[in-house]
Design a protein around this motif. Structure first.
Motif, PDB file in Angstrom:
ATOM      1  N   THR A 180       0.813  -1.214   0.000  1.00 49.76           N
ATOM      2  CA  THR A 180       0.000   0.000   0.000  1.00 49.76           C
ATOM      3  C   THR A 180       0.848   1.267   0.000  1.00 49.76           C
TER       4      THR A 180
ATOM      5  N   CYS B  69      -4.171   8.312  -0.178  1.00 45.81           N
ATOM      6  CA  CYS B  69      -4.299   7.466  -1.376  1.00 45.81           C
ATOM      7  C   CYS B  69      -5.107   8.177  -2.449  1.00 45.81           C
ATOM      8  N   ASP B  70      -4.975   9.470  -2.554  1.00 44.10           N
ATOM      9  CA  ASP B  70      -5.752  10.243  -3.517  1.00 44.10           C
ATOM     10  C   ASP B  70      -5.348   9.923  -4.951  1.00 44.10           C
TER      11      ASP B  70
ATOM     12  N   ASN C 251     -10.914   8.161  -6.521  1.00 48.19           N
ATOM     13  CA  ASN C 251     -10.546   6.831  -6.967  1.00 48.19           C
ATOM     14  C   ASN C 251     -11.751   6.169  -7.618  1.00 48.19           C
TER      15      ASN C 251
ATOM     16  N   ALA D 230      -8.666   8.861   0.668  1.00 47.78           N
ATOM     17  CA  ALA D 230      -8.642   8.057  -0.560  1.00 47.78           C
ATOM     18  C   ALA D 230      -9.615   8.672  -1.560  1.00 47.78           C
TER      19      ALA D 230
ATOM     20  N   CYS E 239       0.304   4.637  -1.977  1.00 50.92           N
ATOM     21  CA  CYS E 239      -0.148   5.753  -1.153  1.00 50.92           C
ATOM     22  C   CYS E 239       1.041   6.433  -0.476  1.00 50.92           C
TER      23      CYS E 239
END
Length: 329
Positions: free
Chosen positions: A124, A137-138, A160, A157, A128
């Motif tokens: 991850t 995590c944009d 997404n 996030a 991210c």
């Protein structure tokens, strides 16, 4: 005179011969090794070391006295230099056998987020940005909530392709305070996905495709579900009653046709603009049986952009410190 000159010449020749002999001895002293065998003779101070008396000066069985390596290598108690060499060779061979053939496997294992695979097949934190207790995590093309470390407090996030939040996506994240999933394609959230988050304060879900609200933890303070597809039938009648810490409720730009009921007294801001609300109950804000200002904190009520005429419901606002924003004609 001739005899004196002859004696002087003889003395000079004798001095030169002595000097040449002395220089040869000095050169031999300066050169510690013989011409044939470089280890035939060693000069140690006033003692001349040769292969015949080597053991009298250096005892190979006491090799530790020559060099102290501390903790770098184990102490070797051998009978000679050959034994020490064999021991080191054996240790090097054993170490080489334990090393993995793949250099990437030689890295130490990581814990938490780094060891958690995503739908990309990568850890991850390679997708991210992880800073302390925050995970960003944009705009990373995620299709699901990525595995998160249990120390995560803030998750971003946004933008997404997440379409569904599953019951176990936030399992064990007892420190999670803020979830921002703006700009995804979320159409449904399992009821159990958020209920087990005791520290959750901010739930930010604008610009998604939600038609109904999930069950919410009582710790919620900010709920933002603007620009979704929420319908009044998708909000349970008592959905907000137990949320005694809820202060900001943003439901603008949805498909609501009524104002949600059982709003908590802690509410400070209620945004319902740009919906399909045409009417309201007289007790939606105030207790009709008790004509007192019971909602002094609710100073921001927006109903503009709805087809409702607010002037038709004067008894609905007597407990509010300010009139709602909207159409009165």
């Amino acid at each position: 005179m001739k005899l004196l000159a002859l004696l002087s010449l003889l003395i000079l020749m004798l001095q030169e011969a002595g000097t040449a002999s002395l220089s040869k001895e000095e050169r031999e002293e300066d050169q510690p090794y013989g011409e044939g065998d470089s280890y035939a003779v060693l000069h140690l101070g006033d003692y001349v070391l040769s292969l015949d008396n080597y053991d009298e000066i250096i005892d190979p069985s006491n090799y530790d006295e020559l060099t102290d390596y501390g903790d770098q290598i184990p102490q070797v108690k051998g009978t000679g230099l050959a034994s020490l060499t064999r021991t080191r060779f054996t240790q090097s061979t054993e170490v080489a056998r334990t090393l993995p053939s793949n250099p990437m496997m030689a890295r130490p294992p990581t814990l938490g987020l780094l060891a958690a695979p995503t739908n990309h097949g990568l850890p991850t934190c390679l997708i991210c940005v992880c800073l302390g207790s925050s995970v960003y995590c944009d705009d990373t093309d995620l299709e699901n909530i990525p595995p998160l470390p249990q120390t995560t407090a803030y998750l971003y996030a946004r933008f997404n392709r997440i379409s569904h939040i599953r019951a176990g996506d936030f399992k064990g994240l007892t420190k999670l305070k803020r979830i921002d999933l703006s700009g995804n394609s979320i159409s449904s959230i399992d009821d159990k996905a958020l209920l087990l988050l005791p520290a959750l304060r901010d739930l930010i879900l604008p610009e998604n495709k939600l038609t109904a609200l999930p069950a919410l933890p009582t710790s919620i303070e900010v709920l933002d579900v603007r620009m979704n597809r929420l319908q009044s039938s998708g909000i349970q009648p008592e959905a907000f009653r137990a949320l005694e810490k809820l202060q900001f409720l943003y439901l603008a730009d949805n498909l609501l046709d009524t104002i949600p009921r059982s709003l908590p007294l802690s509410l400070r801001s209620l945004h319902l603009q740009n919906n399909m609300i045409e009417t309201m109950q007289s007790d939606v804000f105030c207790d009709a049986k008790e004509h007192r200002h019971t909602r002094r904190q609710l100073e921001d009520v927006r109903l503009d952009g709805n087809p409702i005429n607010l002037s038709l419901f004067p008894s609905a606002y007597f407990c509010l410190p300010r009139l709602p924003t909207g159409r009165f004609v």
